[in-house]
Design an enzyme around this catalytic site. Structure first.
Site, mmCIF file in Angstrom:
data_model
loop_
_atom_site.group_PDB
_atom_site.id
_atom_site.type_symbol
_atom_site.label_atom_id
_atom_site.label_comp_id
_atom_site.label_asym_id
_atom_site.label_seq_id
_atom_site.Cartn_x
_atom_site.Cartn_y
_atom_site.Cartn_z
ATOM 1 N N HIS A 146 -6.864 -7.085 0.136
ATOM 2 C CA HIS A 146 -6.932 -5.663 -0.188
ATOM 3 C C HIS A 146 -6.238 -5.376 -1.519
ATOM 4 O O HIS A 146 -5.199 -5.960 -1.829
ATOM 5 C CB HIS A 146 -6.259 -4.827 0.916
ATOM 6 C CG HIS A 146 -6.897 -4.979 2.252
ATOM 7 N ND1 HIS A 146 -6.428 -5.860 3.218
ATOM 8 C CD2 HIS A 146 -7.977 -4.372 2.804
ATOM 9 C CE1 HIS A 146 -7.195 -5.785 4.293
ATOM 10 N NE2 HIS A 146 -8.141 -4.890 4.069
ATOM 11 N N ASP A 203 -4.763 -12.424 4.495
ATOM 12 C CA ASP A 203 -5.924 -11.874 5.194
ATOM 13 C C ASP A 203 -7.238 -12.239 4.522
ATOM 14 O O ASP A 203 -8.311 -11.868 5.003
ATOM 15 C CB ASP A 203 -5.807 -10.356 5.380
ATOM 16 C CG ASP A 203 -5.278 -9.637 4.153
ATOM 17 O OD1 ASP A 203 -5.132 -10.271 3.094
ATOM 18 O OD2 ASP A 203 -4.979 -8.425 4.255
ATOM 19 N N HIS A 238 0.804 -1.235 0.000
ATOM 20 C CA HIS A 238 0.000 0.000 0.000
ATOM 21 C C HIS A 238 0.832 1.278 0.000
ATOM 22 O O HIS A 238 0.290 2.358 -0.283
ATOM 23 C CB HIS A 238 -0.923 0.031 1.222
ATOM 24 C CG HIS A 238 -2.000 -1.003 1.212
ATOM 25 N ND1 HIS A 238 -2.845 -1.173 0.136
ATOM 26 C CD2 HIS A 238 -2.366 -1.921 2.154
ATOM 27 C CE1 HIS A 238 -3.695 -2.163 0.415
ATOM 28 N NE2 HIS A 238 -3.417 -2.628 1.625
ATOM 29 N N ASP A 282 -3.529 -10.672 -1.828
ATOM 30 C CA ASP A 282 -4.035 -10.066 -0.597
ATOM 31 C C ASP A 282 -5.506 -9.690 -0.764
ATOM 32 O O ASP A 282 -5.947 -9.345 -1.862
ATOM 33 C CB ASP A 282 -3.212 -8.802 -0.314
ATOM 34 C CG ASP A 282 -3.307 -8.307 1.111
ATOM 35 O OD1 ASP A 282 -4.367 -7.759 1.465
ATOM 36 O OD2 ASP A 282 -2.323 -8.443 1.850
#
Length: 402
Positions: A192, A283, A140, A190
């Site tokens: 995200h 995650d 990120h 991931d």
């Protein structure tokens, strides 16, 4: 077939440094302890010929390494001497909220970046076929902004190392596929969206050399907010076939991943990368506090199955960590993936060995992370639409790279 040469980047100092991150306290210590206790870092005299593993202590990154992507002023703030960056710098560079400064930040940034750069250089310089840096995967962070628990984008730094590397001999030796420059694919698992990596290469003049593909959960209000996290519009005049997004709905399961992996295989075949950087955020596994997906570790379409598919390609592979907020499930997953990379895949019912972290693996005390009971909202209609879009993208890539 030549034994797969694996480099595992780790050290006690790196584990302690990585464990400073407030969102993942002590996770690195658990991961490396489990990998070690399972005997994956030992090459016994009677080990199978496919098992060749080297443990490599990384060197911290230099300022020059980090500023190969990040802005100098941002790096100055990250590496500021105690008491750290001032309030104005924190606001300017996103060093607040979930990405606030913490004691040891400078050491953390240099350590994480150094680990992934070290791993990438081992691949680039031909010393291994698979490199592993479970402390990396901080996808990120932006050029001059921290975001989502990520302060340095080690994924981008590793990609830049591999972009400068010579093409893989297995691909460049094909008379019909002579290359002067390597192709590098970034694949993000991931939950995200890998926004920081996508932003680094979107329209960056690396067309045809770097391709990014993020598979992630997408819903209103889900982090990170981005107009680029939606399904690609292949008919748009600004469509970029080298910066791809594959969003999934709530409850994504192994069945859904097995279905969408046909699209991943198409992109892999069309782009034919020399190197793949695979961000293995966990995650999305069932039981993670994020709670968006219902992905399992094993079985067809499971995380291990997907990673095996990439390892079976002709590309050299860099395995990175990422998100994962159940410390023990992250350790389970990355230990299993380490065994797969080494060519000795462990069974899902492998007992957790007796070691310092043993009590935390209750109640199953096995390696498995099974699916839960969340409903998979990815309908056949949606997956059929997704399949058609990525078939068009694969065709576009074949035409542009011909």
């Amino acid at each position: 077939m030549r034994p797969r040469r694996v480099t595992y980047v780790a050290s006690e100092k790196l584990a302690k440094t990585s464990s400073l991150l407030p969102s993942n306290r002590n996770r690195s210590t658990f991961v490396h302890a489990l990998v070690t206790s399972l005997g994956l870092l030992r090459t016994a005299p009677n080990a199978p010929p496919s098992r060749v593993i080297t443990i490599l202590r990384p060197s911290p990154a230099s300022r020059r390494d980090i500023t190969s992507y990040h802005d100098q002023s941002y790096v100055d703030a990250l590496l500021a001497d105690s008491p750290g960056p001032d309030q104005a710098s924190c606001k300017e560079f996103g060093l607040e909220d979930d990405s606030a400064p913490f004691p040891g930040l400078a050491e953390y940034v240099l350590g994480i970046a150094g680990a992934s750069i070290t791993a990438a250089r081992e691949l680039a310089e031909g010393r291994c076929d698979v490199a592993i840096s479970w402390d990396g995967g901080r996808h990120h962070a932006h050029k001059s902004q921290a975001s989502g628990f990520c302060y340095v984008n080690d994924c981008v730094l590793a990609l830049l190392v591999l972009r400068r590397a010579p093409p893989s001999s297995s691909l460049s030796s094909d008379p019909g596929n002579l290359r002067k420059k390597s192709r590098v694919m970034y694949l993000d698992l991931d939950v995200h969206y890998g926004d920081g990596v996508a932003a680094a290469f979107r329209g960056a003049g690396a067309r045809g050399q770097v391709l990014t593909l993020s598979i992630h959960h997408a819903a209103s209000g889900f982090f990170p907010p981005s107009e680029h996290s939606a399904l690609p519009d292949t008919f748009s005049t600004v469509f970029d076939p080298f910066t791809l997004s594959l969003p999934l709905h709530a409850g994504a399961s192994c069945t859904t991943f097995a279905r969408v992996w046909r699209s991943v295989d198409r992109i892999l075949a069309a782009f034919a990368p020399d190197y793949v950087v695979l961000q293995c955020g966990v995650d999305g596994l069932a039981g993670d506090p994020v709670g968006a997906w219902n992905w399992a570790l094993g079985g067809e379409g499971g995380l291990a199955w997907c990673v095996q598919r990439v390892l079976d390609s002709s590309a050299k592979v860099l395995l990175l960590g990422g998100g994962g907020y159940s410390v023990v499930n992250a350790a389970r997953a990355w230990a299993l993936l380490t065994s797969i990379a080494c060519g000795i895949p462990l069974a899902l019912d492998t007992p957790i060995p007796n070691h310092a972290g043993f009590p935390m693996y209750a109640p199953s005390f096995t390696l498995d992370v099974p699916a839960g009971n969340i409903r998979d909202e990815n309908t056949d209609e949606y997956l059929t639409k997704l399949d058609a879009i990525f078939e068009r993208i694969a065709e576009t890539l074949r035409n542009q790279l011909a």
